[in-house]
Design an enzyme around this catalytic site. Structure first.
Site, PDB file in Angstrom:
ATOM      1  N   GLY A   1      -1.919  -4.302   1.322  1.00 15.51           N
ATOM      2  CA  GLY A   1      -2.003  -5.472   2.177  1.00 15.51           C
ATOM      3  C   GLY A   1      -1.021  -6.572   1.832  1.00 15.51           C
TER       4      GLY A   1
ATOM      5  CB  SER B   1      -0.935   0.016   1.212  1.00 13.50           C
ATOM      6  OG  SER B   1      -0.198  -0.104   2.415  1.00 13.50           O
TER       7      SER B   1
ATOM      8  CG  ASN C   1       1.237  -4.946   4.722  1.00 13.04           C
ATOM      9  OD1 ASN C   1       0.662  -4.201   5.497  1.00 13.04           O
ATOM     10  ND2 ASN C   1       1.205  -4.769   3.407  1.00 13.04           N
TER      11      ASN C   1
ATOM     12  CG  ASP D   1      -3.236   4.950   8.112  1.00 15.73           C
ATOM     13  OD1 ASP D   1      -2.360   5.830   8.129  1.00 15.73           O
ATOM     14  OD2 ASP D   1      -3.444   4.209   7.124  1.00 15.73           O
TER      15      ASP D   1
ATOM     16  CG  HIS E   1      -1.098   3.853   4.469  1.00 14.85           C
ATOM     17  ND1 HIS E   1      -1.919   3.243   5.402  1.00 14.85           N
ATOM     18  CD2 HIS E   1      -0.581   2.861   3.702  1.00 14.85           C
ATOM     19  CE1 HIS E   1      -1.903   1.938   5.190  1.00 14.85           C
ATOM     20  NE2 HIS E   1      -1.087   1.678   4.171  1.00 14.85           N
TER      21      HIS E   1
END
Length: 211
Positions: free
Chosen positions: A70, A33, A98, A179, A182
């Site tokens: 993801g 991502s 991740n 979040d 990002h």
């Protein structure tokens, strides 16, 4: 025929390798991502902004965003063949965030990244690694095992390494989305600015190999 076009034709006939050297470098960013541009308009994603920055410096590139939100290193390995088509001149590998966030065994991450690099090298496609760092909540042992993967592989396979993809952006609330993970568009700009020298050197090596 316009004189400039005539000169180009004559140079190409005289030296076909010159034509190869002047073609845009086809790069694929194989990532998650962070390169897919989660939460951002498509034109604000890392690969698009990197291409724009390179073109502003007169470096012709054709950049493909193969970022999948993801994705883990294992996921990137599983889709490697169709994500990196024949004719690709180089791959920037941005995977591992991740894995670290999920606490995946660093041995699995190391194996997946090793497979990616080996398979690309077997196809004669140059590779550049973007390093990632483990979050502190998994402890010093996990961090040591995870953080060593990227420099180890860069040394083992002789590939260029940008040590930490989120350098200058991680943990800065102003440069990250809500979040906290990002980057914002401004954060992507900083990543692009920081990584440019490594990418330029990588492209320079590819261009030299064409001559």
């Amino acid at each position: 025929m316009h004189i400039a076009v005539l000169m180009l034709v004559l140079m190409t006939i005289a030296n076909p390798a010159w034509a190869d050297a002047t073609k845009p470098v086809k790069l694929v960013v194989l990532g998650d991502s962070l390169s897919a541009g989660l939460g951002l308009p498509a034109q604000e994603a890392f690969p698009q902004k990197l291409q724009k920055a390179l073109q502003a410096k007169g470096i012709a590139v054709d950049m493909t965003n193969a970022g999948v939100s993801g994705d883990t290193t294992s996921g990137g390995r599983d889709r490697l063949d169709w994500s990196v088509p024949d004719g690709t001149d180089g791959v920037i590998v941005e995977l591992g965030a991740n894995d670290a966030l999920r606490g995946i065994d660093p041995a699995l991450t190391r194996t997946a990244l090793t497979d990616i690099v080996q398979r690309l090298k077997a196809r004669k496609i140059p590779v550049m690694l973007c390093g990632m760092l483990a979050p502190p909540n998994y402890g010093a042992d996990y961090a040591a095992r995870f953080n060593s993967i990227y420099p180890d592989l860069a040394k083992q396979f002789g590939v260029p390494l940008y040590p930490f993809f989120l350098e200058g952006v991680a943990a800065d609330a102003k440069l990250n989305q809500a979040d906290g993970i990002h980057p914002t568009a401004a954060g992507v700009d900083i990543i692009v600015g920081n990584i440019m020298p490594t990418v330029e050197a990588f492209i320079g090596t590819i261009t030299e190999q064409r001559r």
